[in-house]
Design a protein around this motif. Structure first.
Motif, PDB file in Angstrom:
ATOM      1  N   GLU A 173     -28.973 -23.047 -40.598  1.00  0.00           N
ATOM      2  CA  GLU A 173     -30.432 -23.184 -40.702  1.00  0.00           C
ATOM      3  C   GLU A 173     -30.816 -24.611 -41.085  1.00  0.00           C
ATOM      4  N   ALA A 174     -30.052 -25.217 -41.994  1.00  0.00           N
ATOM      5  CA  ALA A 174     -30.325 -26.595 -42.405  1.00  0.00           C
ATOM      6  C   ALA A 174     -30.102 -27.553 -41.242  1.00  0.00           C
ATOM      7  N   ARG A 175     -29.050 -27.308 -40.439  1.00  0.00           N
ATOM      8  CA  ARG A 175     -28.796 -28.163 -39.282  1.00  0.00           C
ATOM      9  C   ARG A 175     -29.909 -28.038 -38.257  1.00  0.00           C
ATOM     10  N   LYS A 176     -30.432 -26.834 -38.105  1.00  0.00           N
ATOM     11  CA  LYS A 176     -31.479 -26.598 -37.115  1.00  0.00           C
ATOM     12  C   LYS A 176     -32.770 -27.328 -37.492  1.00  0.00           C
ATOM     13  N   LYS A 177     -33.060 -27.404 -38.788  1.00  0.00           N
ATOM     14  CA  LYS A 177     -34.318 -27.992 -39.243  1.00  0.00           C
ATOM     15  C   LYS A 177     -34.300 -29.510 -39.270  1.00  0.00           C
ATOM     16  N   GLN A 178     -33.119 -30.129 -39.308  1.00  0.00           N
ATOM     17  CA  GLN A 178     -33.089 -31.582 -39.421  1.00  0.00           C
ATOM     18  C   GLN A 178     -33.449 -32.244 -38.097  1.00  0.00           C
ATOM     19  N   LYS A 179     -34.159 -33.362 -38.202  1.00  0.00           N
ATOM     20  CA  LYS A 179     -34.592 -34.103 -37.026  1.00  0.00           C
ATOM     21  C   LYS A 179     -33.707 -35.329 -36.891  1.00  0.00           C
ATOM     22  N   VAL A 180     -33.047 -35.452 -35.750  1.00  0.00           N
ATOM     23  CA  VAL A 180     -32.207 -36.612 -35.500  1.00  0.00           C
ATOM     24  C   VAL A 180     -33.097 -37.720 -34.943  1.00  0.00           C
ATOM     25  N   ILE A 181     -33.170 -38.833 -35.667  1.00  0.00           N
ATOM     26  CA  ILE A 181     -34.002 -39.950 -35.229  1.00  0.00           C
ATOM     27  C   ILE A 181     -33.165 -40.818 -34.307  1.00  0.00           C
ATOM     28  N   GLU A 182     -33.647 -40.956 -33.095  1.00  0.00           N
ATOM     29  CA  GLU A 182     -32.939 -41.774 -32.121  1.00  0.00           C
ATOM     30  C   GLU A 182     -33.573 -43.156 -32.065  1.00  0.00           C
ATOM     31  N   VAL A 183     -32.802 -44.114 -31.578  1.00  0.00           N
ATOM     32  CA  VAL A 183     -33.330 -45.458 -31.334  1.00  0.00           C
ATOM     33  C   VAL A 183     -33.459 -45.617 -29.828  1.00  0.00           C
ATOM     34  N   LYS A 184     -34.693 -45.670 -29.363  1.00  0.00           N
ATOM     35  CA  LYS A 184     -34.959 -45.865 -27.936  1.00  0.00           C
ATOM     36  C   LYS A 184     -35.095 -47.365 -27.681  1.00  0.00           C
ATOM     37  N   GLU A 185     -34.655 -47.791 -26.510  1.00  0.00           N
ATOM     38  CA  GLU A 185     -34.709 -49.219 -26.208  1.00  0.00           C
ATOM     39  C   GLU A 185     -35.600 -49.480 -24.997  1.00  0.00           C
ATOM     40  N   ILE A 186     -36.456 -50.477 -25.133  1.00  0.00           N
ATOM     41  CA  ILE A 186     -37.303 -50.943 -24.036  1.00  0.00           C
ATOM     42  C   ILE A 186     -36.913 -52.395 -23.770  1.00  0.00           C
ATOM     43  N   GLN A 187     -36.625 -52.708 -22.517  1.00  0.00           N
ATOM     44  CA  GLN A 187     -36.229 -54.069 -22.174  1.00  0.00           C
ATOM     45  C   GLN A 187     -37.370 -54.772 -21.435  1.00  0.00           C
ATOM     46  N   LEU A 188     -37.660 -55.988 -21.862  1.00  0.00           N
ATOM     47  CA  LEU A 188     -38.712 -56.803 -21.257  1.00  0.00           C
ATOM     48  C   LEU A 188     -38.123 -58.129 -20.785  1.00  0.00           C
ATOM     49  N   ARG A 189     -38.862 -58.799 -19.941  1.00  0.00           N
ATOM     50  CA  ARG A 189     -38.524 -60.158 -19.508  1.00  0.00           C
ATOM     51  C   ARG A 189     -39.714 -61.044 -19.870  1.00  0.00           C
ATOM     52  N   PRO A 190     -39.505 -62.357 -20.082  1.00  0.00           N
ATOM     53  CA  PRO A 190     -40.616 -63.210 -20.511  1.00  0.00           C
ATOM     54  C   PRO A 190     -41.742 -63.341 -19.491  1.00  0.00           C
ATOM     55  N   ASN A 191     -41.437 -63.213 -18.199  1.00  0.00           N
ATOM     56  CA  ASN A 191     -42.491 -63.365 -17.182  1.00  0.00           C
ATOM     57  C   ASN A 191     -42.910 -62.005 -16.614  1.00  0.00           C
ATOM     58  N   ILE A 192     -43.066 -61.005 -17.492  1.00  0.00           N
ATOM     59  CA  ILE A 192     -43.430 -59.651 -17.057  1.00  0.00           C
ATOM     60  C   ILE A 192     -44.897 -59.629 -16.617  1.00  0.00           C
ATOM     61  N   ASP A 193     -45.182 -58.839 -15.597  1.00  0.00           N
ATOM     62  CA  ASP A 193     -46.548 -58.717 -15.084  1.00  0.00           C
ATOM     63  C   ASP A 193     -47.343 -57.781 -15.997  1.00  0.00           C
ATOM     64  N   THR A 194     -48.668 -57.840 -15.945  1.00  0.00           N
ATOM     65  CA  THR A 194     -49.509 -57.052 -16.861  1.00  0.00           C
ATOM     66  C   THR A 194     -49.330 -55.555 -16.666  1.00  0.00           C
ATOM     67  N   HIS A 195     -49.263 -55.089 -15.426  1.00  0.00           N
ATOM     68  CA  HIS A 195     -49.121 -53.648 -15.185  1.00  0.00           C
ATOM     69  C   HIS A 195     -47.770 -53.142 -15.684  1.00  0.00           C
ATOM     70  N   ASP A 196     -46.722 -53.926 -15.432  1.00  0.00           N
ATOM     71  CA  ASP A 196     -45.388 -53.545 -15.919  1.00  0.00           C
ATOM     72  C   ASP A 196     -45.377 -53.485 -17.450  1.00  0.00           C
ATOM     73  N   TYR A 197     -46.050 -54.465 -18.070  1.00  0.00           N
ATOM     74  CA  TYR A 197     -46.140 -54.501 -19.529  1.00  0.00           C
ATOM     75  C   TYR A 197     -46.855 -53.252 -20.054  1.00  0.00           C
ATOM     76  N   GLU A 198     -47.966 -52.886 -19.411  1.00  0.00           N
ATOM     77  CA  GLU A 198     -48.725 -51.710 -19.854  1.00  0.00           C
ATOM     78  C   GLU A 198     -47.892 -50.437 -19.710  1.00  0.00           C
ATOM     79  N   THR A 199     -47.136 -50.337 -18.619  1.00  0.00           N
ATOM     80  CA  THR A 199     -46.280 -49.165 -18.412  1.00  0.00           C
ATOM     81  C   THR A 199     -45.220 -49.070 -19.513  1.00  0.00           C
TER      82      THR A 199
END
Length: 178
Positions: free
Chosen positions: A85-111
């Motif tokens: 029950e304790a294992r079921k209730k715990q929330k595993v926090i993941e680290v999600k990664e977003i990759q950008l480039r310096p010359n990204i376009d505005t629409h790509d940035y918004e997405t």
């Protein structure tokens, strides 16, 4: 000449019970939960077996150890259910990664920013990585400006866990939900 392998004695998991109790005396708690005081271990085991119960050490660090008369199988089952029950209730926090480039376009940035907002709402940490290729390394200030823009845009939703720092050909910032 090779020595024959000796069988390894099975390890007992869980608390000490019945014949495994090494202490000569125990503080006894009977099946109804009444404290019976300090009793010889042999007498306590005999009494527990008369009632069809096991003698289980509940608090091994006290002097003398506290032992309780109970059904060991039921006790282990309840502990297993509690752990599940304790294992079921715990929330595993993941680290999600977003990759950008310096010359990204505005629409790509918004997405990409929509994805970052979604990750933060789900309670995950977000690592925003700015990748530099080739001649882009000469203009790292553009990447830093973009990471600062991301940081300012997410100020209300996220706190900065690690500020923008350069790691070789990339810059990284880690954000956590507020």
């Amino acid at each position: 000449m090779r020595r024959p392998m000796r069988p390894v004695a099975p390890q007992k998991d869980g608390p000490q019970s019945n014949e495994d109790i090494s202490s000569p005396d125990v503080q006894l708690i009977d099946g109804e939960g009444a404290n019976r005081g300090v009793v010889r271990t042999r007498e306590a085991i005999a009494e527990a077996q008369e009632q069809g119960l096991d003698l289980v050490i509940i608090s091994p660090n006290s002097t003398p150890p506290v032992a309780k008369m109970l059904d060991l199988g039921r006790f282990k089952y309840a502990a297993q259910k509690k752990a599940a029950e304790a294992r079921k209730k715990q929330k595993v926090i993941e680290v999600k990664e977003i990759q950008l480039r310096p010359n990204i376009d505005t629409h790509d940035y918004e997405t990409k920013m929509k994805a970052v907002h979604r990750f933060l709402e789900e309670g995950d940490r977000v690592k925003v990585t700015m990748r530099f290729r080739g001649r882009e390394m000469a203009h790292q200030e553009l990447g830093m400006q973009l990471l600062v823009k991301v940081q300012n845009e997410l100020e209300a939703k996220a706190k900065v866990e690690s500020s923008p720092r350069s790691e070789g050909r990339q810059m990284v910032i880690v954000l956590a939900p507020k």
